[in-house]
Scaffold this motif. Structure first.
Motif, short mmCIF file in Angstrom:
data_model
loop_
_atom_site.label_atom_id
_atom_site.label_comp_id
_atom_site.label_asym_id
_atom_site.label_seq_id
_atom_site.Cartn_x
_atom_site.Cartn_y
_atom_site.Cartn_z
N PHE A 75 0.55 -1.29 -0.21
CA PHE A 75 0.00 -0.11 -0.03
C PHE A 75 0.82 1.18 -0.05
O PHE A 75 0.72 2.00 -0.77
N PHE A 76 1.78 1.42 0.78
CA PHE A 76 2.82 2.51 1.15
C PHE A 76 3.66 2.66 -0.23
O PHE A 76 3.95 3.78 -0.75
N ALA A 77 3.99 1.54 -0.60
CA ALA A 77 4.94 1.67 -1.91
C ALA A 77 4.02 1.90 -3.04
O ALA A 77 4.61 2.83 -4.05
N ALA A 78 2.92 1.60 -3.38
CA ALA A 78 2.00 2.24 -4.42
C ALA A 78 1.64 3.45 -4.28
O ALA A 78 1.82 4.32 -5.25
N PHE A 79 1.48 3.93 -3.08
CA PHE A 79 0.97 5.38 -2.75
C PHE A 79 2.45 6.14 -2.92
O PHE A 79 2.58 7.40 -3.22
N GLY A 80 3.52 5.56 -2.76
CA GLY A 80 4.98 6.31 -2.75
C GLY A 80 5.08 6.29 -4.25
O GLY A 80 5.75 7.46 -4.80
N ALA A 81 4.83 5.63 -5.07
CA ALA A 81 5.09 5.67 -6.47
C ALA A 81 4.03 6.66 -7.14
O ALA A 81 4.57 7.59 -8.13
N ILE A 82 2.92 6.75 -6.63
CA ILE A 82 2.05 7.92 -6.98
C ILE A 82 2.64 9.22 -6.58
O ILE A 82 2.77 10.21 -7.64
N TYR A 83 3.12 9.46 -5.36
CA TYR A 83 3.70 10.46 -4.82
C TYR A 83 5.05 10.98 -5.92
O TYR A 83 5.45 12.19 -6.10
N GLY A 84 5.73 9.92 -6.18
CA GLY A 84 6.99 10.25 -6.83
C GLY A 84 6.66 10.72 -8.24
O GLY A 84 7.42 11.69 -8.80
N ALA A 85 5.75 10.03 -8.76
CA ALA A 85 5.24 10.58 -10.23
C ALA A 85 4.76 12.22 -10.02
O ALA A 85 4.88 12.86 -10.88
N LEU A 86 3.79 12.45 -9.07
CA LEU A 86 3.53 13.92 -9.01
C LEU A 86 4.56 14.72 -8.53
O LEU A 86 4.44 15.74 -9.28
N LEU A 87 5.45 14.19 -7.92
CA LEU A 87 6.65 15.05 -7.43
C LEU A 87 7.45 15.42 -8.88
O LEU A 87 7.86 16.42 -9.00
N TRP A 88 7.81 14.48 -9.68
CA TRP A 88 8.35 14.40 -10.83
C TRP A 88 7.76 15.41 -11.72
O TRP A 88 8.28 16.41 -12.32
N LYS A 89 6.43 15.42 -12.13
CA LYS A 89 5.72 16.43 -12.67
C LYS A 89 5.90 17.75 -12.28
O LYS A 89 5.85 18.51 -12.95
N ARG A 90 5.76 17.86 -10.85
CA ARG A 90 5.81 19.16 -10.38
C ARG A 90 7.12 19.79 -10.69
O ARG A 90 7.33 20.83 -10.91
N ASN A 91 8.13 19.03 -10.32
CA ASN A 91 9.57 19.67 -10.42
C ASN A 91 9.77 19.75 -12.05
O ASN A 91 10.56 20.90 -12.32
N GLU A 92 9.20 19.13 -12.96
CA GLU A 92 9.67 19.39 -14.46
C GLU A 92 8.77 20.69 -14.47
O GLU A 92 9.21 21.45 -15.66
N LYS A 93 7.64 20.89 -14.18
CA LYS A 93 6.71 22.20 -14.51
C LYS A 93 7.73 23.26 -14.08
O LYS A 93 7.91 24.11 -14.68
#
Length: 105
Positions: A75-93
């Motif tokens: 559960f925490f790994a899955a939400f960590g992956a979602i968090y990582g993807a959102l953080l990647w998108k934010r940093n790219e922006k």
């Protein structure tokens, strides 16, 4: 306490200075490292430490279950992956706002 705008500016400066190195390693590496391991696994560890402490205090060690432990890790790994993807998108922006055509090395 610092103002939100000061913290945001400091965060953006950090992105401008360091994002290219993290970006070069790739999105998958970033999500695994910063999402799954940094956020997911560390949150899993804190969660289970608290569960064990609570179980010790109450004397109910039936709270510890291997199936539940595996489920919470996933559960925490899955939400960590979602968090990582959102953080990647934010940093790219943020990075592309200052360097719309990339940054020269």
């Amino acid at each position: 306490m610092r103002k939100k705008s000061e913290r945001q500016k400091e965060y953006e400066t950090d992105i401008f200075n360091n994002w290219q190195i993290k970006r070069d390693r790739g999105k998958r590496h970033f999500i695994i490292r910063f999402g799954i391991f940094t956020w997911g696994v560390s949150t899993f560890a804190v969660y289970w430490v608290l569960i064990l402490i609570f179980g010790k205090i109450t004397g109910d060690m039936n709270l510890v279950n291997w199936g539940q432990m595996l489920f919470t890790l996933l559960f925490f790994a899955a939400f960590g992956a979602i968090y990582g993807a959102l953080l990647w998108k934010r940093n790219e922006k943020i990075f592309k706002k200052k360097f719309p055509y990339g940054r020269k090395k």
